[in-house]
Design a protein around this motif. Sequence first.
Motif, mmCIF file in Angstrom:
data_model
loop_
_atom_site.group_PDB
_atom_site.id
_atom_site.type_symbol
_atom_site.label_atom_id
_atom_site.label_comp_id
_atom_site.label_asym_id
_atom_site.label_seq_id
_atom_site.Cartn_x
_atom_site.Cartn_y
_atom_site.Cartn_z
ATOM 1 N N HIS A 1 12.600 47.844 -51.112
ATOM 2 C CA HIS A 1 12.764 46.380 -51.193
ATOM 3 C C HIS A 1 13.171 45.682 -49.892
ATOM 4 O O HIS A 1 14.252 45.096 -49.798
ATOM 5 C CB HIS A 1 13.718 45.991 -52.333
ATOM 6 N N HIS B 1 18.405 44.298 -67.228
ATOM 7 C CA HIS B 1 19.811 44.141 -67.607
ATOM 8 C C HIS B 1 19.853 43.305 -68.883
ATOM 9 O O HIS B 1 19.077 42.348 -69.023
ATOM 10 C CB HIS B 1 20.603 43.440 -66.499
ATOM 11 N N ALA C 1 14.394 45.980 -62.713
ATOM 12 C CA ALA C 1 15.805 46.320 -62.929
ATOM 13 C C ALA C 1 16.319 45.598 -64.175
ATOM 14 O O ALA C 1 16.943 44.535 -64.091
ATOM 15 C CB ALA C 1 16.636 45.940 -61.699
ATOM 16 N N ARG D 1 16.512 53.190 -66.852
ATOM 17 C CA ARG D 1 17.829 53.229 -67.535
ATOM 18 C C ARG D 1 18.055 54.385 -68.493
ATOM 19 O O ARG D 1 19.111 54.445 -69.121
ATOM 20 C CB ARG D 1 18.090 51.912 -68.280
ATOM 21 N N ASP E 1 19.054 54.878 -54.349
ATOM 22 C CA ASP E 1 18.894 53.440 -54.586
ATOM 23 C C ASP E 1 19.967 52.832 -55.490
ATOM 24 O O ASP E 1 20.363 53.401 -56.503
ATOM 25 C CB ASP E 1 17.528 53.130 -55.177
ATOM 26 N N GLY E 2 20.360 51.644 -55.094
ATOM 27 C CA GLY E 2 21.515 50.994 -55.710
ATOM 28 C C GLY E 2 22.690 51.153 -54.747
ATOM 29 O O GLY E 2 23.550 50.285 -54.630
ATOM 30 N N HIS F 1 9.018 51.861 -57.481
ATOM 31 C CA HIS F 1 10.435 51.526 -57.632
ATOM 32 C C HIS F 1 10.706 50.824 -58.961
ATOM 33 O O HIS F 1 10.555 49.611 -59.084
ATOM 34 C CB HIS F 1 10.833 50.615 -56.453
ATOM 35 N N PRO G 1 23.303 42.775 -60.664
ATOM 36 C CA PRO G 1 22.126 42.376 -59.880
ATOM 37 C C PRO G 1 20.850 43.057 -60.378
ATOM 38 O O PRO G 1 20.892 44.206 -60.815
ATOM 39 C CB PRO G 1 22.467 42.867 -58.467
ATOM 40 N N GLY G 2 19.753 42.322 -60.318
ATOM 41 C CA GLY G 2 18.450 42.918 -60.663
ATOM 42 C C GLY G 2 17.636 41.999 -61.536
ATOM 43 O O GLY G 2 18.188 41.145 -62.238
ATOM 44 N N HIS H 1 13.498 50.912 -62.516
ATOM 45 C CA HIS H 1 14.721 51.454 -63.124
ATOM 46 C C HIS H 1 14.485 51.477 -64.632
ATOM 47 O O HIS H 1 14.347 50.422 -65.242
ATOM 48 C CB HIS H 1 15.922 50.576 -62.779
ATOM 49 N N VAL I 1 20.293 39.420 -57.359
ATOM 50 C CA VAL I 1 19.517 40.638 -57.151
ATOM 51 C C VAL I 1 19.917 41.247 -55.810
ATOM 52 O O VAL I 1 20.373 40.544 -54.916
ATOM 53 C CB VAL I 1 18.002 40.304 -57.208
ATOM 54 N N ASN I 2 19.736 42.558 -55.717
ATOM 55 C CA ASN I 2 19.965 43.264 -54.467
ATOM 56 C C ASN I 2 18.657 43.800 -53.933
ATOM 57 O O ASN I 2 17.925 44.434 -54.698
ATOM 58 C CB ASN I 2 20.924 44.448 -54.664
ATOM 59 N N HIS J 1 17.861 52.466 -49.678
ATOM 60 C CA HIS J 1 18.340 51.130 -50.066
ATOM 61 C C HIS J 1 19.208 50.698 -48.881
ATOM 62 O O HIS J 1 20.351 51.132 -48.764
ATOM 63 C CB HIS J 1 19.127 51.262 -51.378
ATOM 64 N N ASP K 1 10.769 46.940 -58.231
ATOM 65 C CA ASP K 1 12.227 47.037 -58.413
ATOM 66 C C ASP K 1 12.615 46.499 -59.797
ATOM 67 O O ASP K 1 13.599 45.777 -59.950
ATOM 68 C CB ASP K 1 13.005 46.319 -57.306
ATOM 69 N N ASN L 1 19.332 56.116 -60.430
ATOM 70 C CA ASN L 1 20.676 55.602 -60.755
ATOM 71 C C ASN L 1 20.865 55.430 -62.261
ATOM 72 O O ASN L 1 21.194 54.364 -62.760
ATOM 73 C CB ASN L 1 20.978 54.296 -59.992
HETATM 74 N N1 LIG Z 1 17.849 45.707 -57.369
HETATM 75 C C1 LIG Z 1 18.942 45.453 -58.028
HETATM 76 O O1 LIG Z 1 19.479 44.351 -57.901
HETATM 77 N N2 LIG Z 1 19.493 46.343 -58.876
HETATM 78 C C2 LIG Z 1 19.075 47.686 -59.097
HETATM 79 C C3 LIG Z 1 19.505 48.623 -58.020
HETATM 80 C C4 LIG Z 1 18.779 48.436 -56.711
HETATM 81 O O2 LIG Z 1 17.547 48.544 -56.629
HETATM 82 O O3 LIG Z 1 19.425 48.205 -55.702
HETATM 83 C C5 LIG Z 1 19.599 48.139 -60.462
HETATM 84 O O4 LIG Z 1 19.611 49.341 -60.734
HETATM 85 O O5 LIG Z 1 19.938 47.275 -61.273
#
Ligand SMILES: NC(=O)N[C@@H](CC(=O)O)C(=O)O
Length: 435
Positions: free
Chosen positions: A239, A316, A314, A71, A159-160, A67, A330-331, A69, A284-285, A186, A312, A101
């Motif tokens: 997650h 940002h 993620a 981008r 996911d997301g 898992h 979130p992430g 991301h 975070v999610n 998710h 996860d 995503n």
């Molecule tokens: N985990 C997160 O808080 N964010 C993830 C998406 C996700 O895994 O839900 C993201 O793409 O930023």
Amino acid sequence: MDRLIVFRHVRAIDPSSALDAVIDVVIEKDRIVRLGPDAGAEAAKAEWAQVITAPGAWLLPGLVDLHAHLREPGQEYKEDIRSGLAAAAAGGFTDICAMPNTLPVNDSRMVTEAMLARAHEVGGTRLHPIGAITVGQRGESLTEMGDLREAGAVAVSDDGRCVTNSAVMRRALEYASVFDLPVIQHAEDHALTEGAQMHEGSVSTRLGLRGWPRVAEDIIVSRDLLLAEYTGARYHVAHASTEGTVRLLREAKSRGLRVTAEVTPHHLLLTHEAVGLYDTACKVNPPLREQRDIEALRQGLADGTIDAVATDHAPHATIDKGCEWSEAKPGMIGLELCLPLLLGLVAEGALPLARLVTSLTQAPAGIARLPDKRIREGARADLVLIDPEERWTIDASCLRSKSHNTPFLGRTVKGRVKMTMVAGNVVFESTPRSS
Ligand SMILES: NC(=O)N[C@@H](CC(=O)O)C(=O)O
Ligand SMILES: [Zn+2]
């Protein structure tokens, strides 16, 4: 001359092969050709041999992340395939699965193929795309899962976003099982989390933020387990964050369901208290929860109810996080911190080392149907060398990821990845210790 690499007197740890011993490991081309006490003595004499003597070092099978991301395409200012794979290699990962995503969403053969072509150009850690369950991750019509699979996707996930519609989820499980793809959920009942900003509990009350209650995860997991049982499909919980999810999974597994789950390092280590006074690095999610959830997740990971650890990761950018809490994305990043953070749990006695290794190697490889991660004769040389004693302080300047959104900056950890090898190629090597 063919490649010849000889690890001398390393502690090789591979629970799936019942191996934990100080031995030599000899690699020719892309394979492990010999291992055992002093098995490398002869080979080490060859002029062209690269001999690695690292007293006290541990050699593990290459890590697999289910898992991440990355981008790319679409949000390369946060991360791209090059920086994401570099971060993965630095974290000891030889294989990572990339969530769909992106912009556009990876819901087609075209995007999957483009991601793989890019990863191929970059080289290093292998990338395994995860395709979307529904077109545009809108939760309505199913993607062409056969196409995605043929193009190289190893699983499907929205996911997301959660697939909340039960009929869509049922069809997704049925369709994915035709192609033997796991469906990664998710788990979040969006009706229960609308406007939610963090875990629903004492901290959300104190901060005046709307809460994301545990039950929003538990409801989806319990419904999905019923659907997984009904359809016989492969279902995987992304997650996992609640005590309830662990309980539900334990019950489902005790009845022989083909279900699996992952947990992130941050859900094993941090509670909602870490949010403090609106620290957006902790947004975070799913949200950081409570001590009792941490205890249940650790227990679940230790006893195998939770199969795998996944980062996860993620990323940002500052612009996404350096703002008001309610606006922050979130992430958090995880690829480079996962192993050292969790070695801390092992050192505390909260997690057996063998379980940690399995949950980062053989277990996720099995879920994504990747080749076995083993340290034995004839196996592909996907390996990670770590110094279990090195202490270092997590600092933005030592991260390969483009983004630095993690609440663990400034934390001193013990254990560092020294080398990562993908099929005999060294894809990461840390600079020697300066002290
Ligand atoms: N985990 C997160 O808080 N964010 C993830 C998406 C996700 O895994 O839900 C993201 O793409 O930023
Ligand atoms: Zn998610």
